[in-house]
Design a protein around this motif. Structure first.
Motif, PDB file in Angstrom:
ATOM      1  N   LEU A  88     -10.487  14.207  37.797  1.00  0.00           N
ATOM      2  CA  LEU A  88     -11.155  14.291  37.033  1.00  0.00           C
ATOM      3  C   LEU A  88     -12.187  15.510  36.407  1.00  0.00           C
ATOM      4  N   LEU A  89     -12.917  14.616  37.302  1.00  0.00           N
ATOM      5  CA  LEU A  89     -14.562  15.477  38.015  1.00  0.00           C
ATOM      6  C   LEU A  89     -14.969  17.096  38.706  1.00  0.00           C
ATOM      7  N   LEU A  90     -13.824  16.802  39.407  1.00  0.00           N
ATOM      8  CA  LEU A  90     -13.039  17.744  39.935  1.00  0.00           C
ATOM      9  C   LEU A  90     -12.470  19.483  39.159  1.00  0.00           C
ATOM     10  N   PHE A  91     -11.983  19.154  38.485  1.00  0.00           N
ATOM     11  CA  PHE A  91     -11.134  19.454  37.930  1.00  0.00           C
ATOM     12  C   PHE A  91     -12.386  20.174  36.835  1.00  0.00           C
ATOM     13  N   LEU A  92     -13.062  19.708  36.167  1.00  0.00           N
ATOM     14  CA  LEU A  92     -14.099  20.601  35.050  1.00  0.00           C
ATOM     15  C   LEU A  92     -14.678  21.665  35.858  1.00  0.00           C
ATOM     16  N   LEU A 135      -8.847  14.234  28.494  1.00  0.00           N
ATOM     17  CA  LEU A 135      -8.028  13.341  29.429  1.00  0.00           C
ATOM     18  C   LEU A 135      -8.455  12.477  29.911  1.00  0.00           C
ATOM     19  N   VAL A 136      -9.733  12.260  29.446  1.00  0.00           N
ATOM     20  CA  VAL A 136     -11.481  11.601  30.545  1.00  0.00           C
ATOM     21  C   VAL A 136     -11.651  10.325  29.507  1.00  0.00           C
ATOM     22  N   THR A 146     -10.964   3.530  31.152  1.00  0.00           N
ATOM     23  CA  THR A 146     -10.743   5.063  31.083  1.00  0.00           C
ATOM     24  C   THR A 146     -11.805   5.741  31.692  1.00  0.00           C
ATOM     25  N   PRO A 147     -11.962   6.385  32.211  1.00  0.00           N
ATOM     26  CA  PRO A 147     -13.541   7.354  33.169  1.00  0.00           C
ATOM     27  C   PRO A 147     -14.559   7.626  31.962  1.00  0.00           C
ATOM     28  N   ILE A 285     -21.208  12.128  31.965  1.00  0.00           N
ATOM     29  CA  ILE A 285     -20.795  11.356  31.253  1.00  0.00           C
ATOM     30  C   ILE A 285     -19.341  10.365  31.840  1.00  0.00           C
ATOM     31  N   LEU A 286     -19.114   9.967  33.049  1.00  0.00           N
ATOM     32  CA  LEU A 286     -18.180   9.597  33.448  1.00  0.00           C
ATOM     33  C   LEU A 286     -18.860   8.267  34.369  1.00  0.00           C
ATOM     34  N   SER A 287     -20.211   8.683  34.988  1.00  0.00           N
ATOM     35  CA  SER A 287     -20.956   7.711  35.442  1.00  0.00           C
ATOM     36  C   SER A 287     -21.872   7.014  33.597  1.00  0.00           C
ATOM     37  N   ARG A 288     -21.572   7.221  32.764  1.00  0.00           N
ATOM     38  CA  ARG A 288     -21.939   6.874  31.537  1.00  0.00           C
ATOM     39  C   ARG A 288     -23.518   6.736  31.311  1.00  0.00           C
ATOM     40  N   THR A 289     -23.914   8.388  31.145  1.00  0.00           N
ATOM     41  CA  THR A 289     -25.526   8.029  31.704  1.00  0.00           C
ATOM     42  C   THR A 289     -26.003   9.529  30.996  1.00  0.00           C
TER      43      THR A 289
END
Length: 369
Positions: A88-92, A135-136, A146-147, A285-289
């Motif tokens: 998902l990060l690659l998608f962004l 999506l995340v 979830t991501p 966003i994905l690392s919750r920071t």
């Protein structure tokens, strides 16, 4: 750890070798950069320098990430494959990079310094950002993670800052807005920072280096991990794979910086700055920071604020300028600083911001230990 070293090595090699080949292609096609007439006069000598170099960074990242997982699978078929979070990060990253590519291509084909109009650019960025935000919140793992989370985070989710509202539609909309605010801020911050040879690339290397360390630490201290020490564990999905991707991005930019440093043989263009900005936002966003990004990406924040101050002051005073020129790096150029001096000093500032962010991240864990 083997995967991190392998992925980084591949990314460095691909970018280091691929960039000069791409430069030759761009020179053959006469795809050169156009320079703002109202910018520093010293930049006029850069007119015609190949641009869209961010394409090589994106391709190097994609190839390195895919090959690393393929090689690890060939060595050990039981090794985990690409994770939902990293994909998902690659998608962004790729989505934002594509928007930047369109912007760069229009500048080159139309022989002008302006690409996509503001409305079209915002619509395309919003489309990618909304798709990412939706999506995340999908793809839960075996633990139900979830991501991303609908809770605002600093170094981990902050329960009382909850955007979920019991899973209502309003909560989902608020999360999409919050996520897009982060994405927009990060992409614009990196885009504004990209204006001097090597400045954005060097700063981004440090930022992605920080997210590599954060991912490794979150993996070691994941809730339920045998290496967990104390109560300060992290509920983050796929932290080690995110660390791999951050390391790959950092290494790819090191390879690109070899050719992008002053005097630059190639510019990353909006293709690179928007892709990098998207990746920076994705990691936050994905690392919750999410709020910690304000410290780790402090240089991007500072440069963005200089533009906001300049525009606001110009409107309030009806024509006066707070800085000689915005973004901030050009102000110091017009004060007489050499371009290399500005770049190195801003790198130092970036390093201090990154160190502060990592210090806050670690200090919070120590307090909970």
């Amino acid at each position: 750890m083997i995967a991190l070293l392998m992925g980084s090595g591949l990314a460095l090699l691909f970018a280091l070798v691929g960039t000069p080949l791409f430069i030759r292609l761009l020179v053959h096609k006469s795809y050169g950069q156009f320079i703002r007439d109202d910018g520093p006069t010293t930049h006029h000598t850069k007119r015609g320098t190949p641009t869209m170099g961010g394409t090589i960074v994106v391709l190097a990242v994609l190839a390195s990430y895919g090959l690393t997982h393929l090689i690890m699978w060939m060595i050990n078929p039981a090794s985990p494959g690409p994770s939902a979070s990293a994909l998902l990060l690659l998608f962004l990253m790729v989505g934002m990079g594509f928007v930047g590519f369109l912007d760069d291509f229009i500048k080159i084909s139309k022989q002008r310094s302006l690409g996509l109009d503001v409305k079209a650019k915002l619509i395309l960025q919003a489309a990618v950002g909304i798709a990412f935000a939706v999506l995340v919140l999908q793809f839960p793992d075996e633990n139900g993670l979830t991501p991303a989370s609908t809770q605002i985070s600093l170094v981990r989710d902050i329960p009382w800052l909850n955007l979920a509202f019991g899973g209502t539609v309003l909560g989902a909309i608020l999360f999409v807005l919050w996520s897009n605010l982060i994405v927009t801020a990060a992409t614009n911050g990196v885009n504004l920072t990209d204006g001097l040879d090597g400045l954005a690339a060097g700063a981004s290397i440090m930022v992605f280096g920080a997210y590599t360390l954060i991912g490794i630490w979150q993996s070691n201290q994941a809730c339920g991990s045998p290496r967990q020490a104390g109560s300060g564990c992290y509920s983050v999905r796929d932290p080690l794979d995110l660390a791999l991707l951050a390391a790959i991005l950092s290494a790819a930019l090191v390879g690109f910086l070899w050719w992008n440093t002053s005097p630059a043989k190639i510019f990353m263009g909006d293709t690179g700055s928007l892709a990098i900005g998207g990746a920076v936002a994705g990691f936050a966003i994905l690392s919750r920071t999410e709020l910690l990004l304000g410290f780790i990406g402090g240089l991007f924040v500072l440069i963005t604020l200089s533009v906001i101050i300049q525009v606001g002051y110009f409107k309030i005073t009806k024509g006066k300028r707070f800085f000689k020129m915005a973004p901030l790096q050009h102000h110091f150029e017009l004060k007489g600083w050499a371009e290399v001096t500005v770049v190195v000093r801003f790198w130092i500032l970036c390093g201090l911001f990154v160190a502060a962010g990592l210090g806050i991240f670690y200090a919070e864990w120590v307090v909970l230990l």
